[in-house]
Design a protein around this motif. Structure first.
Motif, PDB file in Angstrom:
ATOM      1  N   LYS A 159     -77.464  24.616 -56.502  1.00  0.00           N
ATOM      2  CA  LYS A 159     -78.138  23.333 -56.416  1.00  0.00           C
ATOM      3  C   LYS A 159     -77.266  22.194 -57.086  1.00  0.00           C
ATOM      4  CE  LYS A 159     -82.862  25.152 -55.922  1.00  0.00           C
ATOM      5  NZ  LYS A 159     -84.273  25.452 -56.632  1.00  0.00           N
ATOM      6  N   GLY A 160     -76.590  22.761 -58.342  1.00  0.00           N
ATOM      7  CA  GLY A 160     -75.627  21.879 -59.274  1.00  0.00           C
ATOM      8  C   GLY A 160     -74.697  21.379 -58.416  1.00  0.00           C
ATOM      9  N   SER A 205     -79.406  27.974 -59.078  1.00  0.00           N
ATOM     10  CA  SER A 205     -79.271  26.908 -60.048  1.00  0.00           C
ATOM     11  C   SER A 205     -77.825  26.386 -59.751  1.00  0.00           C
ATOM     12  CB  SER A 205     -79.671  27.248 -61.539  1.00  0.00           C
ATOM     13  OG  SER A 205     -78.721  28.180 -61.858  1.00  0.00           O
ATOM     14  N   LYS A 255     -71.347  23.365 -62.663  1.00  0.00           N
ATOM     15  CA  LYS A 255     -71.649  24.413 -61.788  1.00  0.00           C
ATOM     16  C   LYS A 255     -71.001  24.263 -60.522  1.00  0.00           C
ATOM     17  CE  LYS A 255     -76.478  24.442 -63.570  1.00  0.00           C
ATOM     18  NZ  LYS A 255     -77.640  23.934 -63.294  1.00  0.00           N
ATOM     19  N   CYS A 304     -73.152  17.931 -63.220  1.00  0.00           N
ATOM     20  CA  CYS A 304     -73.106  19.083 -62.136  1.00  0.00           C
ATOM     21  C   CYS A 304     -71.841  19.428 -62.010  1.00  0.00           C
ATOM     22  CB  CYS A 304     -73.931  18.428 -60.803  1.00  0.00           C
ATOM     23  SG  CYS A 304     -75.599  18.026 -60.525  1.00  0.00           S
TER      24      CYS A 304
END
Length: 203
Positions: free
Chosen positions: A50-51, A47, A105, A102
């Motif tokens: 992906k962020g 995750s 991340k 995002c």
């Protein structure tokens, strides 16, 4: 006896007057930061990646939408009979949302975090486990200023203090009046800081 006061009764003076020496216990100025269990969050490595990818994909879209809006403002698009103002604003809004959502991340994915170490990112401590997943949490402490029942949270220092302190603690009730310096052991000591903004370079 309340408040840790100690009363020592000395010798009896003249005319039956009693001499009493009262020693006030020293005021406690330090606090110990501990993990707030309500703040603990675990994120999978996938995750976070992906962020980070979403952040970097949002940048070109944001740049393109800004260029389109500037071109429209300069009349370039209308010269070529192109009507894309609404689309450009829509893309810019989506891209900006992607960048903001995002960015945290992205910081975690690009930070070098070794095992058994923690990095302070956007107000939270970030660790990694053996599988590469991320553990996020906040360290807090009760404020010990008189009659204050606030919670002290760790944050980065103001610009004028960044050369002296890596992190500071600020009370959520007392604000800039209830502040602490934070050492590497997670101990906070009362200290006031210079919150004035940096002076702008004058021509």
């Amino acid at each position: 006896m309340s408040d840790g006061n100690r009363i020592n009764i000395g010798s009896i003076g003249d005319a039956n007057h009693i001499n009493i020496a009262q020693n006030q216990a020293p005021e406690r100025t330090s606090i110990q930061f501990v993990i707030d269990p309500r703040s603990v969050e675990r994120l999978s490595r996938g995750s976070v990646i992906k962020g980070a990818v979403g952040f970097f994909l949002s940048l070109p879209a944001l740049a393109l939408s800004v260029m389109s809006i500037l071109a429209d403002a300069l009349g370039i698009l209308s010269y070529f009979n192109v009507e894309s103002r609404i689309l450009a604003y829509l893309i810019m809004a989506v891209a900006m949302a992607g960048v903001m959502l995002c960015n945290g991340k992205r910081k975690m994915a690009t930070a070098s975090i070794a095992l058994d170490q923690a990095r302070f990112i956007d107000g939270r401590w970030v660790e990694r486990d053996e599988s590469g997943d991320y553990l996020l949490y906040r360290n807090t402490a009760p404020c010990n200023y008189e009659n204050c029942h606030g919670t002290v949270r760790i944050q980065t220092p103001p610009p004028r203090e960044q050369h002296n302190h890596d992190l500071i603690g600020v009370c959520d009730i007392g604000g800039k009046q209830h502040t602490y310096r934070v050492d590497f052991n997670g101990v906070g000591e009362r200290q006031h800081f210079d919150w004035r903004p940096l002076e702008q370079n004058k021509p």
